[in-house]
Motif scaffolding. Structure first.
Motif, PDB file in Angstrom:
ATOM      1  N   GLY A   1      76.226  61.901   2.717  1.00 21.12           N
ATOM      2  CA  GLY A   1      75.628  62.875   3.617  1.00 21.12           C
ATOM      3  C   GLY A   1      74.301  62.369   4.146  1.00 21.12           C
ATOM      4  N   LEU A   2      73.931  62.867   5.335  1.00 20.94           N
ATOM      5  CA  LEU A   2      72.630  62.528   5.912  1.00 20.94           C
ATOM      6  C   LEU A   2      71.705  63.727   5.714  1.00 20.94           C
ATOM      7  CD1 LEU A   2      73.733  60.836   9.279  1.00 20.94           C
ATOM      8  CD2 LEU A   2      73.172  59.739   7.099  1.00 20.94           C
ATOM      9  N   ASN A   3      70.738  63.579   4.791  1.00 18.98           N
ATOM     10  CA  ASN A   3      69.781  64.663   4.569  1.00 18.98           C
ATOM     11  C   ASN A   3      68.773  64.668   5.714  1.00 18.98           C
ATOM     12  OD1 ASN A   3      67.721  62.731   4.009  1.00 18.98           O
ATOM     13  ND2 ASN A   3      68.295  62.693   1.845  1.00 18.98           N
ATOM     14  N   ARG A   4      67.810  65.554   5.662  1.00 20.11           N
ATOM     15  CA  ARG A   4      66.855  65.697   6.770  1.00 20.11           C
ATOM     16  C   ARG A   4      66.069  64.406   7.016  1.00 20.11           C
ATOM     17  NH1 ARG A   4      66.124  70.893   8.847  1.00 20.11           N
ATOM     18  NH2 ARG A   4      64.058  70.363   9.614  1.00 20.11           N
ATOM     19  N   ASP A   5      65.670  63.733   5.958  1.00 15.51           N
ATOM     20  CA  ASP A   5      64.910  62.486   6.131  1.00 15.51           C
ATOM     21  C   ASP A   5      65.777  61.413   6.783  1.00 15.51           C
ATOM     22  OD1 ASP A   5      62.618  63.595   5.009  1.00 15.51           O
ATOM     23  OD2 ASP A   5      63.065  62.837   2.998  1.00 15.51           O
ATOM     24  N   GLU A   6      67.026  61.305   6.335  1.00 13.99           N
ATOM     25  CA  GLU A   6      67.933  60.303   6.886  1.00 13.99           C
ATOM     26  C   GLU A   6      68.277  60.622   8.341  1.00 13.99           C
ATOM     27  OE1 GLU A   6      70.152  59.074   2.685  1.00 13.99           O
ATOM     28  OE2 GLU A   6      70.856  60.833   3.819  1.00 13.99           O
ATOM     29  N   MET A   7      68.481  61.912   8.636  1.00 18.90           N
ATOM     30  CA  MET A   7      68.760  62.320  10.017  1.00 18.90           C
ATOM     31  C   MET A   7      67.557  62.064  10.912  1.00 18.90           C
ATOM     32  SD  MET A   7      71.743  63.350  10.990  1.00 18.90           S
ATOM     33  CE  MET A   7      71.274  64.130  12.520  1.00 18.90           C
ATOM     34  N   ALA A   8      66.357  62.330  10.397  1.00 16.10           N
ATOM     35  CA  ALA A   8      65.139  62.078  11.180  1.00 16.10           C
ATOM     36  C   ALA A   8      65.038  60.591  11.508  1.00 16.10           C
ATOM     37  CB  ALA A   8      63.906  62.546  10.410  1.00 16.10           C
ATOM     38  N   ALA A   9      65.330  59.741  10.535  1.00 15.85           N
ATOM     39  CA  ALA A   9      65.295  58.292  10.764  1.00 15.85           C
ATOM     40  C   ALA A   9      66.300  57.899  11.839  1.00 15.85           C
ATOM     41  CB  ALA A   9      65.572  57.545   9.460  1.00 15.85           C
ATOM     42  N   LEU A  10      67.480  58.511  11.823  1.00 15.25           N
ATOM     43  CA  LEU A  10      68.509  58.235  12.827  1.00 15.25           C
ATOM     44  C   LEU A  10      68.024  58.646  14.220  1.00 15.25           C
ATOM     45  CD1 LEU A  10      71.353  57.602  13.915  1.00 15.25           C
ATOM     46  CD2 LEU A  10      72.102  59.795  13.020  1.00 15.25           C
ATOM     47  N   VAL A  11      67.500  59.859  14.342  1.00 10.11           N
ATOM     48  CA  VAL A  11      67.031  60.366  15.638  1.00 10.11           C
ATOM     49  C   VAL A  11      65.950  59.448  16.212  1.00 10.11           C
ATOM     50  CG1 VAL A  11      65.784  62.258  16.777  1.00 10.11           C
ATOM     51  CG2 VAL A  11      67.644  62.772  15.182  1.00 10.11           C
ATOM     52  N   VAL A  12      65.001  59.053  15.381  1.00 11.22           N
ATOM     53  CA  VAL A  12      63.911  58.185  15.833  1.00 11.22           C
ATOM     54  C   VAL A  12      64.449  56.801  16.220  1.00 11.22           C
ATOM     55  CG1 VAL A  12      61.801  57.000  15.095  1.00 11.22           C
ATOM     56  CG2 VAL A  12      62.122  59.423  14.561  1.00 11.22           C
ATOM     57  N   ALA A  13      65.347  56.252  15.406  1.00 15.68           N
ATOM     58  CA  ALA A  13      65.866  54.900  15.643  1.00 15.68           C
ATOM     59  C   ALA A  13      66.670  54.786  16.931  1.00 15.68           C
ATOM     60  CB  ALA A  13      66.715  54.452  14.453  1.00 15.68           C
ATOM     61  N   VAL A  14      67.429  55.822  17.282  1.00 18.48           N
ATOM     62  CA  VAL A  14      68.258  55.737  18.487  1.00 18.48           C
ATOM     63  C   VAL A  14      67.492  56.138  19.753  1.00 18.48           C
ATOM     64  CG1 VAL A  14      70.428  56.024  17.224  1.00 18.48           C
ATOM     65  CG2 VAL A  14      69.304  58.041  18.211  1.00 18.48           C
ATOM     66  N   ASN A  15      66.243  56.521  19.581  1.00 19.45           N
ATOM     67  CA  ASN A  15      65.371  56.856  20.712  1.00 19.45           C
ATOM     68  C   ASN A  15      64.075  56.066  20.603  1.00 19.45           C
ATOM     69  OD1 ASN A  15      66.822  59.219  22.077  1.00 19.45           O
ATOM     70  ND2 ASN A  15      66.803  59.835  19.925  1.00 19.45           N
ATOM     71  N   PRO A  16      64.151  54.734  20.666  1.00 16.53           N
ATOM     72  CA  PRO A  16      62.976  53.911  20.376  1.00 16.53           C
ATOM     73  C   PRO A  16      61.802  54.102  21.332  1.00 16.53           C
ATOM     74  CG  PRO A  16      64.756  52.567  21.269  1.00 16.53           C
ATOM     75  CD  PRO A  16      65.316  53.931  21.030  1.00 16.53           C
TER      76      PRO A  16
ATOM     77  N   PHE B   1      74.775  53.065  19.273  1.00 16.54           N
ATOM     78  CA  PHE B   1      75.255  51.863  18.577  1.00 16.54           C
ATOM     79  C   PHE B   1      74.516  50.633  19.102  1.00 16.54           C
ATOM     80  CE2 PHE B   1      78.461  48.658  17.366  1.00 16.54           C
ATOM     81  CZ  PHE B   1      78.745  49.061  16.073  1.00 16.54           C
ATOM     82  N   ASP B   2      74.396  50.560  20.428  1.00 20.69           N
ATOM     83  CA  ASP B   2      73.680  49.437  21.044  1.00 20.69           C
ATOM     84  C   ASP B   2      72.198  49.471  20.706  1.00 20.69           C
ATOM     85  OD1 ASP B   2      76.068  48.578  22.159  1.00 20.69           O
ATOM     86  OD2 ASP B   2      75.667  49.460  24.128  1.00 20.69           O
ATOM     87  N   ALA B   3      71.600  50.665  20.722  1.00 23.13           N
ATOM     88  CA  ALA B   3      70.166  50.797  20.415  1.00 23.13           C
ATOM     89  C   ALA B   3      69.858  50.323  18.998  1.00 23.13           C
ATOM     90  CB  ALA B   3      69.717  52.248  20.598  1.00 23.13           C
ATOM     91  N   LEU B   4      70.815  50.476  18.104  1.00 23.22           N
ATOM     92  CA  LEU B   4      70.626  50.061  16.715  1.00 23.22           C
ATOM     93  C   LEU B   4      70.959  48.588  16.510  1.00 23.22           C
ATOM     94  CD1 LEU B   4      72.186  53.192  14.991  1.00 23.22           C
ATOM     95  CD2 LEU B   4      69.750  52.603  15.135  1.00 23.22           C
TER      96      LEU B   4
END
Length: 168
Positions: free
Chosen positions: A25-40, A90-93
């Motif tokens: 599962g993606l907890n809030r911290d993991e989801m936050a990292a995802l949101v930030v990473a895909v919107n550099p 996917f490309d952004a990462l």
């Protein structure tokens, strides 16, 4: 064009990259990292991140596994609902699929239950019907036409992103 198989494999790769504790599962911290990473190029405030996470966890509550967070199926649903662009993220990462991963994903999806596939197609058609019912273009009938419309929407998003990037 992206096949459904490679699309789900891309979501799986994104999910696993951010499931740091490997609990499924993606907890809030993991989801936050995802949101930030895909919107550099976006600088989110804590309030903005919390608002995004609140919305995701509320909207996809059926896909939240207790303290673990959003499941893979939940992340896949967010992309299916248009909350993000799988290819862009996917490309952004900087991720890539190997030919073997693409083949394995397609084979696994081909062997999945046709009942589940039919439910998904019906669900997507209902969502499209609701969204397009008020549009003058509501006469789209064929699945292949919907695929073309979906592909065009992705291409338009990419073009707009490219134009915005070149404009900055």
């Amino acid at each position: 064009m992206t096949t459904r198989g490679s699309r789900s494999e891309k979501v799986k790769r994104i999910f696993h990259q951010f499931d740091e504790n490997h609990d499924g599962g993606l907890n809030r911290d993991e989801m936050a990292a995802l949101v930030v990473a895909v919107n550099p190029r976006v600088k989110f405030s804590d309030e903005q991140i919390n608002a995004i996470l609140d919305e995701v966890f509320r909207t996809y509550g059926d896909f939240i596994d207790g303290e673990k967070g959003l499941t893979y199926e939940g992340l896949l649903r967010t992309y299916d609902d248009g909350a993000g662009d799988v290819d862009r993220d996917f490309d952004a990462l900087g991720l890539e699929l190997t030919l073997d991963e693409t083949k394995a994903s397609m084979a696994s999806e081909a062997s999945s239950s046709s009942i589940v596939d039919e439910r998904l197609v019906e669900s997507q058609k209902k969502q499209r019907t609701a969204a397009w019912a008020v549009s003058p273009n509501h006469g789209i009938v064929f699945d292949d036409t919907w695929k073309i419309v979906d592909d065009l929407e992705i291409l338009v998003k990419r073009l707009k992103a490219k134009q915005a990037k070149e404009g900055n």
